[in-house]
Design a protein around this motif. Structure first.
Motif, PDB file in Angstrom:
ATOM      1  N   CYS A 121       0.822  -1.212   0.000  1.00 27.46           N
ATOM      2  CA  CYS A 121       0.000   0.000   0.000  1.00 27.46           C
ATOM      3  C   CYS A 121       0.853   1.259   0.000  1.00 27.46           C
ATOM      4  N   ASN A 122       2.092   1.141   0.409  1.00 21.37           N
ATOM      5  CA  ASN A 122       2.963   2.300   0.518  1.00 21.37           C
ATOM      6  C   ASN A 122       3.975   2.390  -0.614  1.00 21.37           C
ATOM      7  N   THR A 123       3.750   1.699  -1.716  1.00 23.04           N
ATOM      8  CA  THR A 123       4.699   1.753  -2.812  1.00 23.04           C
ATOM      9  C   THR A 123       4.269   2.810  -3.823  1.00 23.04           C
ATOM     10  N   TYR A 124       5.246   3.304  -4.556  1.00 24.07           N
ATOM     11  CA  TYR A 124       5.003   4.309  -5.582  1.00 24.07           C
ATOM     12  C   TYR A 124       5.589   3.787  -6.878  1.00 24.07           C
ATOM     13  N   ILE A 125       5.035   4.228  -7.995  1.00 22.97           N
ATOM     14  CA  ILE A 125       5.492   3.689  -9.271  1.00 22.97           C
ATOM     15  C   ILE A 125       6.878   4.183  -9.659  1.00 22.97           C
ATOM     16  N   ASP A 126       7.383   5.210  -8.994  1.00 21.95           N
ATOM     17  CA  ASP A 126       8.663   5.800  -9.384  1.00 21.95           C
ATOM     18  C   ASP A 126       9.801   5.488  -8.412  1.00 21.95           C
ATOM     19  N   ILE A 127       9.604   4.572  -7.520  1.00 19.92           N
ATOM     20  CA  ILE A 127      10.646   4.204  -6.562  1.00 19.92           C
ATOM     21  C   ILE A 127      11.428   3.009  -7.111  1.00 19.92           C
ATOM     22  N   ASN A 128      12.744   3.137  -7.107  1.00 21.99           N
ATOM     23  CA  ASN A 128      13.636   2.056  -7.540  1.00 21.99           C
ATOM     24  C   ASN A 128      13.282   1.504  -8.921  1.00 21.99           C
ATOM     25  N   ARG A 129      12.963   2.392  -9.832  1.00 23.50           N
ATOM     26  CA  ARG A 129      12.653   1.968 -11.189  1.00 23.50           C
ATOM     27  C   ARG A 129      13.529   2.713 -12.164  1.00 23.50           C
ATOM     28  N   TYR A 130      13.710   2.083 -13.298  1.00 22.14           N
ATOM     29  CA  TYR A 130      14.436   2.716 -14.376  1.00 22.14           C
ATOM     30  C   TYR A 130      13.440   3.449 -15.268  1.00 22.14           C
ATOM     31  N   SER A 131      13.934   4.216 -16.188  1.00 24.92           N
ATOM     32  CA  SER A 131      13.064   4.929 -17.113  1.00 24.92           C
ATOM     33  C   SER A 131      12.177   3.950 -17.860  1.00 24.92           C
ATOM     34  N   HIS A 132      11.014   4.433 -18.219  1.00 26.05           N
ATOM     35  CA  HIS A 132      10.029   3.624 -18.927  1.00 26.05           C
ATOM     36  C   HIS A 132       9.589   4.396 -20.162  1.00 26.05           C
ATOM     37  N   HIS A 133       9.454   3.716 -21.299  1.00 20.42           N
ATOM     38  CA  HIS A 133       9.017   4.436 -22.492  1.00 20.42           C
ATOM     39  C   HIS A 133       8.191   3.539 -23.409  1.00 20.42           C
ATOM     40  N   THR A 134       7.380   4.200 -24.220  1.00 16.80           N
ATOM     41  CA  THR A 134       6.575   3.536 -25.234  1.00 16.80           C
ATOM     42  C   THR A 134       6.685   4.388 -26.500  1.00 16.80           C
ATOM     43  N   GLU A 135       5.847   4.098 -27.482  1.00 15.27           N
ATOM     44  CA  GLU A 135       5.837   4.902 -28.709  1.00 15.27           C
ATOM     45  C   GLU A 135       5.202   6.266 -28.491  1.00 15.27           C
ATOM     46  N   ARG A 136       4.561   6.483 -27.350  1.00 13.69           N
ATOM     47  CA  ARG A 136       3.864   7.743 -27.074  1.00 13.69           C
ATOM     48  C   ARG A 136       4.510   8.597 -25.999  1.00 13.69           C
ATOM     49  N   TYR A 137       5.302   8.000 -25.122  1.00 15.93           N
ATOM     50  CA  TYR A 137       5.855   8.776 -24.015  1.00 15.93           C
ATOM     51  C   TYR A 137       7.125   8.148 -23.463  1.00 15.93           C
ATOM     52  N   LYS A 138       7.845   8.955 -22.704  1.00 14.35           N
ATOM     53  CA  LYS A 138       8.975   8.488 -21.899  1.00 14.35           C
ATOM     54  C   LYS A 138       8.736   8.967 -20.482  1.00 14.35           C
ATOM     55  N   PHE A 139       9.089   8.142 -19.534  1.00 16.19           N
ATOM     56  CA  PHE A 139       8.986   8.510 -18.133  1.00 16.19           C
ATOM     57  C   PHE A 139      10.356   8.250 -17.522  1.00 16.19           C
ATOM     58  N   HIS A 140      11.033   9.317 -17.119  1.00 18.74           N
ATOM     59  CA  HIS A 140      12.333   9.195 -16.458  1.00 18.74           C
ATOM     60  C   HIS A 140      12.138   9.392 -14.962  1.00 18.74           C
ATOM     61  N   PHE A 141      12.680   8.472 -14.187  1.00 16.08           N
ATOM     62  CA  PHE A 141      12.571   8.537 -12.741  1.00 16.08           C
ATOM     63  C   PHE A 141      13.928   8.912 -12.163  1.00 16.08           C
ATOM     64  N   TYR A 142      14.058  10.161 -11.752  1.00 12.83           N
ATOM     65  CA  TYR A 142      15.302  10.650 -11.166  1.00 12.83           C
ATOM     66  C   TYR A 142      15.205  10.640  -9.645  1.00 12.83           C
ATOM     67  N   HIS A 143      16.298  10.984  -8.988  1.00  6.77           N
ATOM     68  CA  HIS A 143      16.341  10.961  -7.530  1.00  6.77           C
ATOM     69  C   HIS A 143      15.410  12.005  -6.903  1.00  6.77           C
ATOM     70  N   ASP A 144      15.397  13.231  -7.438  1.00  7.18           N
ATOM     71  CA  ASP A 144      14.642  14.331  -6.828  1.00  7.18           C
ATOM     72  C   ASP A 144      13.328  14.653  -7.525  1.00  7.18           C
ATOM     73  N   PHE A 145      13.120  14.157  -8.724  1.00  2.21           N
ATOM     74  CA  PHE A 145      11.905  14.452  -9.481  1.00  2.21           C
ATOM     75  C   PHE A 145      11.748  13.396 -10.573  1.00  2.21           C
ATOM     76  N   ASN A 146      10.593  13.441 -11.228  1.00  2.00           N
ATOM     77  CA  ASN A 146      10.329  12.595 -12.388  1.00  2.00           C
ATOM     78  C   ASN A 146      10.200  13.509 -13.593  1.00  2.00           C
ATOM     79  N   GLU A 147      10.444  12.974 -14.785  1.00  2.00           N
ATOM     80  CA  GLU A 147      10.241  13.746 -15.997  1.00  2.00           C
ATOM     81  C   GLU A 147       9.362  12.932 -16.938  1.00  2.00           C
ATOM     82  N   TYR A 148       8.283  13.552 -17.374  1.00  2.00           N
ATOM     83  CA  TYR A 148       7.354  12.912 -18.302  1.00  2.00           C
ATOM     84  C   TYR A 148       7.471  13.622 -19.645  1.00  2.00           C
ATOM     85  N   ILE A 149       7.693  12.844 -20.702  1.00  2.00           N
ATOM     86  CA  ILE A 149       7.843  13.391 -22.049  1.00  2.00           C
ATOM     87  C   ILE A 149       6.781  12.727 -22.921  1.00  2.00           C
TER      88      ILE A 149
END
Length: 184
Positions: free
Chosen positions: A16-44
């Motif tokens: 219940c206390n997990t987040y999708i951006d903890i201990n994950r690498y960047s994720h991408h598809t043909e429509r978006y990229k999601f970068h998970f950094y230490h202090d913030f996330n970046e959605y493209i």
């Protein structure tokens, strides 16, 4: 048997206390990229999907934005995006299709709208167990802000007062990106 029950309870509490951006690498598809950094996330967002009315094609704005950490859930529908955080804090991005003459004048104002009706996520609210009345107007000790240039609205909804400044600073990073010149 007793150990199995305790283990199950502990694992369900931890999940219940997990987040999708903890201990994950960047994720991408043909429509978006999601970068998970230490202090913030970046959605493209750079979708190739476009709208069509008659002979006219409508292309979505392609963009990138920095977002706070600890995303509990997120999703998109057409050119609308939401990012949910703990305690039902929500960041909405409501983008339009490209129009010539978009202004780069962004304005921050208080938001008094009803996100349950203005956006197409009724299925999401029901699935997540939200009371629709909770999404209508202001909640006590919470802040709603709108960051807009007239074509793109970014709504901070139901934000805890201690998070408002940080969230606003990150969403001000929003930039429209030329799809053909995006970084690979």
């Amino acid at each position: 048997m007793k150990k199995a029950i305790i283990l199950t309870v502990c694992l369900s509490f931890l999940s219940c206390n997990t987040y999708i951006d903890i201990n994950r690498y960047s994720h991408h598809t043909e429509r978006y990229k999601f970068h998970f950094y230490h202090d913030f996330n970046e959605y493209i967002y750079y979708s190739k999907i476009y709208g069509k009315a008659g002979d006219k094609l409508y292309y979505p704005y392609h963009f990138n934005i920095k977002l706070p950490k600890k995303i509990a859930n997120w999703g998109s529908s057409d050119t609308n995006f939401f990012f949910e955080y703990n305690s039902k804090q929500i960041i909405y991005i409501k983008s339009d299709y490209q129009n010539p003459g978009i202004e780069d004048k962004w304005v921050i104002s208080d938001y008094y709208g009803d996100i349950s009706r203005e956006y197409s996520f009724i299925w999401y609210w029901k699935e997540r167990g939200y009371n629709i009345r909770y999404l209508q107007g202001e909640q006590e000790n919470r802040i709603n802000k709108l960051y807009s240039n007239g074509k793109i609205d970014i709504i901070l909804y139901n934000i805890k007062p201690e998070n408002v400044e940080k969230y606003l600073t990150l969403i001000k990073s929003f930039k429209i990106v030329d799809y053909d010149k995006r970084e690979e």
